[in-house]
Design a protein around this motif. Structure first.
Motif, PDB file in Angstrom:
ATOM      1  N   HIS A  92      16.463 -58.625 -38.987  1.00 28.14           N
ATOM      2  CA  HIS A  92      16.720 -58.805 -37.556  1.00 28.14           C
ATOM      3  C   HIS A  92      16.149 -57.636 -36.742  1.00 28.14           C
ATOM      4  O   HIS A  92      15.547 -57.843 -35.678  1.00 28.14           O
ATOM      5  CB  HIS A  92      18.223 -58.959 -37.313  1.00 28.14           C
ATOM      6  CG  HIS A  92      18.532 -59.566 -35.990  1.00 28.14           C
ATOM      7  ND1 HIS A  92      18.471 -60.915 -35.754  1.00 28.14           N
ATOM      8  CD2 HIS A  92      18.853 -59.004 -34.797  1.00 28.14           C
ATOM      9  CE1 HIS A  92      18.764 -61.168 -34.502  1.00 28.14           C
ATOM     10  NE2 HIS A  92      19.001 -60.013 -33.894  1.00 28.14           N
ATOM     11  N   ALA A 109      17.915 -58.908 -25.960  1.00 30.29           N
ATOM     12  CA  ALA A 109      18.492 -60.256 -26.036  1.00 30.29           C
ATOM     13  C   ALA A 109      18.462 -60.786 -27.467  1.00 30.29           C
ATOM     14  O   ALA A 109      19.324 -61.581 -27.854  1.00 30.29           O
ATOM     15  CB  ALA A 109      17.732 -61.198 -25.104  1.00 30.29           C
ATOM     16  N   ILE A 110      17.467 -60.356 -28.249  1.00 27.09           N
ATOM     17  CA  ILE A 110      17.406 -60.786 -29.651  1.00 27.09           C
ATOM     18  C   ILE A 110      18.681 -60.365 -30.383  1.00 27.09           C
ATOM     19  O   ILE A 110      19.179 -61.054 -31.254  1.00 27.09           O
ATOM     20  CB  ILE A 110      16.132 -60.211 -30.334  1.00 27.09           C
ATOM     21  CG1 ILE A 110      14.892 -60.955 -29.826  1.00 27.09           C
ATOM     22  CG2 ILE A 110      16.224 -60.302 -31.852  1.00 27.09           C
ATOM     23  CD1 ILE A 110      13.561 -60.441 -30.380  1.00 27.09           C
ATOM     24  N   GLN A 130      20.860 -67.845 -35.301  1.00 28.42           N
ATOM     25  CA  GLN A 130      20.211 -66.733 -34.613  1.00 28.42           C
ATOM     26  C   GLN A 130      19.966 -67.133 -33.155  1.00 28.42           C
ATOM     27  O   GLN A 130      20.496 -68.160 -32.687  1.00 28.42           O
ATOM     28  CB  GLN A 130      18.928 -66.275 -35.343  1.00 28.42           C
ATOM     29  CG  GLN A 130      17.987 -67.327 -35.863  1.00 28.42           C
ATOM     30  CD  GLN A 130      17.064 -67.895 -34.830  1.00 28.42           C
ATOM     31  OE1 GLN A 130      17.498 -68.702 -33.996  1.00 28.42           O
ATOM     32  NE2 GLN A 130      15.775 -67.514 -34.913  1.00 28.42           N
ATOM     33  N   GLN A 131      19.149 -66.336 -32.463  1.00 28.12           N
ATOM     34  CA  GLN A 131      19.022 -66.475 -31.017  1.00 28.12           C
ATOM     35  C   GLN A 131      18.325 -67.755 -30.536  1.00 28.12           C
ATOM     36  O   GLN A 131      18.447 -68.125 -29.369  1.00 28.12           O
ATOM     37  CB  GLN A 131      18.321 -65.232 -30.446  1.00 28.12           C
ATOM     38  CG  GLN A 131      16.887 -65.017 -30.940  1.00 28.12           C
ATOM     39  CD  GLN A 131      16.778 -64.344 -32.319  1.00 28.12           C
ATOM     40  OE1 GLN A 131      17.786 -64.086 -32.976  1.00 28.12           O
ATOM     41  NE2 GLN A 131      15.571 -64.069 -32.742  1.00 28.12           N
ATOM     42  N   ASN A 132      17.618 -68.454 -31.432  1.00 27.55           N
ATOM     43  CA  ASN A 132      16.955 -69.698 -31.020  1.00 27.55           C
ATOM     44  C   ASN A 132      17.674 -70.959 -31.513  1.00 27.55           C
ATOM     45  O   ASN A 132      17.149 -72.059 -31.383  1.00 27.55           O
ATOM     46  CB  ASN A 132      15.507 -69.728 -31.535  1.00 27.55           C
ATOM     47  CG  ASN A 132      14.712 -68.506 -31.110  1.00 27.55           C
ATOM     48  OD1 ASN A 132      14.715 -68.134 -29.936  1.00 27.55           O
ATOM     49  ND2 ASN A 132      14.049 -67.851 -32.046  1.00 27.55           N
ATOM     50  N   HIS A 159      20.267 -68.254 -39.191  1.00 23.95           N
ATOM     51  CA  HIS A 159      19.654 -66.929 -39.308  1.00 23.95           C
ATOM     52  C   HIS A 159      19.043 -66.753 -40.700  1.00 23.95           C
ATOM     53  O   HIS A 159      19.639 -67.154 -41.699  1.00 23.95           O
ATOM     54  CB  HIS A 159      20.712 -65.845 -39.074  1.00 23.95           C
ATOM     55  CG  HIS A 159      20.117 -64.513 -38.740  1.00 23.95           C
ATOM     56  ND1 HIS A 159      19.481 -63.725 -39.676  1.00 23.95           N
ATOM     57  CD2 HIS A 159      20.022 -63.854 -37.572  1.00 23.95           C
ATOM     58  CE1 HIS A 159      19.051 -62.623 -39.093  1.00 23.95           C
ATOM     59  NE2 HIS A 159      19.366 -62.672 -37.806  1.00 23.95           N
ATOM     60  N   SER A 178      21.727 -59.502 -28.557  1.00 23.06           N
ATOM     61  CA  SER A 178      22.955 -59.927 -27.867  1.00 23.06           C
ATOM     62  C   SER A 178      23.182 -61.436 -27.911  1.00 23.06           C
ATOM     63  O   SER A 178      24.310 -61.894 -27.710  1.00 23.06           O
ATOM     64  CB  SER A 178      22.919 -59.454 -26.408  1.00 23.06           C
ATOM     65  OG  SER A 178      21.850 -60.076 -25.715  1.00 23.06           O
ATOM     66  N   THR A 179      22.119 -62.204 -28.181  1.00 24.26           N
ATOM     67  CA  THR A 179      22.275 -63.667 -28.141  1.00 24.26           C
ATOM     68  C   THR A 179      22.224 -64.305 -29.534  1.00 24.26           C
ATOM     69  O   THR A 179      22.152 -65.530 -29.636  1.00 24.26           O
ATOM     70  CB  THR A 179      21.191 -64.317 -27.257  1.00 24.26           C
ATOM     71  OG1 THR A 179      19.914 -64.126 -27.874  1.00 24.26           O
ATOM     72  CG2 THR A 179      21.186 -63.730 -25.856  1.00 24.26           C
ATOM     73  N   ALA A 180      22.269 -63.505 -30.580  1.00 22.43           N
ATOM     74  CA  ALA A 180      22.241 -64.048 -31.945  1.00 22.43           C
ATOM     75  C   ALA A 180      23.665 -64.057 -32.507  1.00 22.43           C
ATOM     76  O   ALA A 180      24.203 -63.009 -32.872  1.00 22.43           O
ATOM     77  CB  ALA A 180      21.323 -63.218 -32.833  1.00 22.43           C
ATOM     78  N   GLN A 232      26.204 -60.862 -33.976  1.00 24.74           N
ATOM     79  CA  GLN A 232      27.482 -60.526 -33.339  1.00 24.74           C
ATOM     80  C   GLN A 232      28.610 -60.651 -34.362  1.00 24.74           C
ATOM     81  O   GLN A 232      29.523 -59.820 -34.410  1.00 24.74           O
ATOM     82  CB  GLN A 232      27.739 -61.469 -32.148  1.00 24.74           C
ATOM     83  CG  GLN A 232      26.668 -61.386 -31.067  1.00 24.74           C
ATOM     84  CD  GLN A 232      26.611 -60.019 -30.416  1.00 24.74           C
ATOM     85  OE1 GLN A 232      27.646 -59.482 -30.024  1.00 24.74           O
ATOM     86  NE2 GLN A 232      25.421 -59.429 -30.324  1.00 24.74           N
ATOM     87  N   LYS A 275       7.934 -66.176 -28.801  1.00 27.44           N
ATOM     88  CA  LYS A 275       9.120 -65.943 -29.619  1.00 27.44           C
ATOM     89  C   LYS A 275       8.678 -65.380 -30.961  1.00 27.44           C
ATOM     90  O   LYS A 275       7.617 -65.722 -31.479  1.00 27.44           O
ATOM     91  CB  LYS A 275       9.870 -67.250 -29.852  1.00 27.44           C
ATOM     92  CG  LYS A 275      10.656 -67.725 -28.659  1.00 27.44           C
ATOM     93  CD  LYS A 275      11.640 -68.821 -29.067  1.00 27.44           C
ATOM     94  CE  LYS A 275      12.466 -69.270 -27.873  1.00 27.44           C
ATOM     95  NZ  LYS A 275      11.604 -69.903 -26.833  1.00 27.44           N
TER      96      LYS A 275
END
Lengths: 145, 145, 145, 145
Positions: free
Chosen positions: B69, B18-19, A53-55, A59, B21-23, B27, B84
């Motif tokens: 998500h 961003a949560i 996931q984003q961090n 996920h 687009s950056t995971a 995607q 976060k």
């Protein structure tokens, strides 16, 4: 729970194995069946960048998929021939950030039933030489025709 | 819950976006952000063969990923700058087999908090001209530094 | 969910009412049935000192009892004649400390079924002139012979 | 989980005991503290007619109260001095009808935390000479000032 001591029929073993081998989403993620017993399943996943996931953690959806799917196959080892196993609901507690190279999941049937089974899954992250419990899930499944 | 009437700051909007687009896993699955409001997210997924389980339905893990998500991003629209959002636990009830061309998810914050937020997600399957509720999830999230 | 528009048969109304009037624990706590519809129940409880936990709030067990029992009766309004409704599992999120004079609960069937129903309950605390949502519960019920 | 091997301070023991002795609803129901360890609680309840639901089983609300309260006290044995333990959410699966003379509950902290702890409770019914697992609960608790 003496489910583990019961013999596993070839039909039940085949059904549980097919739950893994014929599920496109499980193949897509790379979740592998490691071991089958009567009322229990062990699975593993080599963690790849696409699972994050984003961090930078795995996920929760990946962990949940592994917990739910392994629970379904565990219930499937005890279901009557011809029945299909479907998830009614599951809850998952995410205990620690999932970081490492491998996820490992143990699913164990706590209460098998003719129409409803209850299964628990534990997911561990293996990071270098350390294995930590990162999630615990409780899953209710229905046996349907 | 008057969260929806609150203005959404550009920073909060950017964080929630961003949560998604950056995971990498989001995607990978193809889950798209459709709409953002204060305390709410709408997302969608074009169903592909890779999303299915062994009986031809969308895998519960896909539905759960979308619900979790979207809930996280909904909580993120109301979180303090720099915090976060991490899932503590979620439960999902799978009400009907997920069959169709598209999944749609609405996530709404029921109780925002400084350290813990509670969000509900509904997932619908759109099959031809019919949209049906296929899953309902309740999600507890922590706001961490 | 058009359950609310369906007519409620006298038998179903009687069964749902009996779920309240013949349950000793509900009488013991003082939980009262306020309204019955097809797929929905409203109940209330006058908060007494005996309902509290160690910090002076209503005990989560009281709130959970109200949420679960009202959900069962709501499912009972839609169950086939002769079937009994039993809770398979429930989850409850406690959103705020329960303080006040009265608890009020709304239970609504989200997905009725022949063998399994899914119901949601919201519990509100009324404190002087203010009513606040203090808990939300999701309940899975089985219809058994 | 080496929580059980850790020594339990007199303060922690006193706090966990007070969670039982000062909660009016627990006294009202008759739930007794049997044993305290670091990260674990055992409790019991002599089943009385007032605890039953409409079919003669122990009401799910009684079982849930026992599971939740014991989980809270178990988390309390590991909480920092001065912190209070509050339930954020719990889920309970009711595996078998609760019939018998006594309920027994084991609550064990699976993941202690400074702000959030995760505890599991198992509830058993003792009927004549037989003890059966009748419910399993997973509980998320917050440590607050």
């Amino acid at each position: 729970m003496n489910t583990n001591q019961k013999a596993l029929s070839p039909e039940s073993r085949a059904y549980a194995a097919a739950i893994f081998s014929t599920a496109p989403f499980i193949q897509e993620l790379g979740i592998e069946l490691v071991d089958i017993g009567a009322g229990r399943i062990e699975s593993r996943l080599l963690i790849l960048p696409k699972h994050l996931q984003q961090n930078g953690f795995v996920h929760a959806g990946v962990t949940a998929t592994m917990a739910d799917h392994s629970a379904g196959a565990a219930a499937g080892t005890l279901s009557a021939p011809g029945k299909k196993v479907l998830t009614v609901e599951f809850k998952i507690n995410l205990l620690r950030p999932a970081i490492g190279q491998v996820l490992r999941c143990n699913a164990i049937v706590l209460k098998p039933g003719r129409t409803i089974s209850f299964v628990e899954s534990e997911v561990f992250a293996i990071n270098e030489d350390t294995e930590k419990l990162i999630a615990k899930s409780s899953v209710t499944l229905a046996m349907v025709d």
